[in-house]
Design a protein around this motif. Sequence first.
Motif, PDB file in Angstrom:
ATOM      1  N   THR A  73       0.895  -1.022  -0.004  1.00 26.31           N
ATOM      2  CA  THR A  73      -0.252  -0.061   0.030  1.00 26.31           C
ATOM      3  C   THR A  73       0.833   1.238   0.063  1.00 26.31           C
ATOM      4  O   THR A  73       1.964   1.060   0.392  1.00 26.31           O
ATOM      5  N   THR A  74       0.317   2.480  -0.692  1.00 24.01           N
ATOM      6  CA  THR A  74       0.978   3.624  -0.557  1.00 24.01           C
ATOM      7  C   THR A  74       0.564   4.647   0.564  1.00 24.01           C
ATOM      8  O   THR A  74       0.846   5.741   0.552  1.00 24.01           O
ATOM      9  N   SER A  75      -0.109   4.177   1.737  1.00 23.60           N
ATOM     10  CA  SER A  75      -0.441   4.907   2.703  1.00 23.60           C
ATOM     11  C   SER A  75       0.498   5.015   3.732  1.00 23.60           C
ATOM     12  O   SER A  75       1.675   4.488   3.745  1.00 23.60           O
ATOM     13  N   LEU A  76       0.676   6.120   4.523  1.00 22.20           N
ATOM     14  CA  LEU A  76       1.684   6.442   5.139  1.00 22.20           C
ATOM     15  C   LEU A  76       1.588   5.701   6.519  1.00 22.20           C
ATOM     16  O   LEU A  76       0.591   5.166   6.787  1.00 22.20           O
ATOM     17  N   PRO A  77       2.708   5.603   7.103  1.00 23.28           N
ATOM     18  CA  PRO A  77       2.768   4.715   8.335  1.00 23.28           C
ATOM     19  C   PRO A  77       1.733   5.517   9.467  1.00 23.28           C
ATOM     20  O   PRO A  77       1.589   6.734   9.474  1.00 23.28           O
ATOM     21  N   PHE A  78       1.139   4.831  10.299  1.00 27.02           N
ATOM     22  CA  PHE A  78       0.403   5.523  11.450  1.00 27.02           C
ATOM     23  C   PHE A  78       0.858   6.553  12.263  1.00 27.02           C
ATOM     24  O   PHE A  78       0.078   7.723  12.387  1.00 27.02           O
ATOM     25  N   PRO A  79       2.077   6.449  12.724  1.00 28.57           N
ATOM     26  CA  PRO A  79       2.487   7.537  13.491  1.00 28.57           C
ATOM     27  C   PRO A  79       2.595   8.765  12.726  1.00 28.57           C
ATOM     28  O   PRO A  79       2.180  10.051  13.016  1.00 28.57           O
ATOM     29  N   VAL A  80       2.981   8.895  11.368  1.00 26.67           N
ATOM     30  CA  VAL A  80       3.207   9.742  10.649  1.00 26.67           C
ATOM     31  C   VAL A  80       1.662  10.326  10.213  1.00 26.67           C
ATOM     32  O   VAL A  80       1.610  11.707  10.208  1.00 26.67           O
ATOM     33  N   ALA A  81       0.505   9.614  10.228  1.00 28.53           N
ATOM     34  CA  ALA A  81      -0.608   9.950   9.575  1.00 28.53           C
ATOM     35  C   ALA A  81      -1.127  10.785  11.021  1.00 28.53           C
ATOM     36  O   ALA A  81      -1.850  11.759  10.974  1.00 28.53           O
TER      37      ALA A  81
END
Length: 115
Positions: A73-81
């Motif tokens: 997936t191209t989503s950001l990691p959770f802490p960055v989000a």
Amino acid sequence: MLGLEGGFVEDPKPATQGDIEPWELHSELVLVCPKVCERARELLPERDPDAFLARPREPVLLAAGAIEEAKHTTSLPFPVAVVGYAFWRLLGTARIALFTVGGVVMLALLAEVLH
């Protein structure tokens, strides 16, 4: 039985146990009353199991890499989000605070000019 204008009204005939009113077939009573449900099913036309199948369905074949592509997936990691969301909300709060302070300063200047 005494009516509203003082005249006598005939008592309505009690419905027999086998009578099902048309409104009962179109209400939620069909879902909870076994007798009404049975009567509603009797009134349905016979079901043709092949009515909507003009031809047999063809099997759906997935591409070989389709399942493996879903893992990447191209989503950001959770802490960055989370940090990005917090920053976005902070900017929104700062914008509202800026408009509020600007409005108060404008009202103070207007009161000073008119006084």
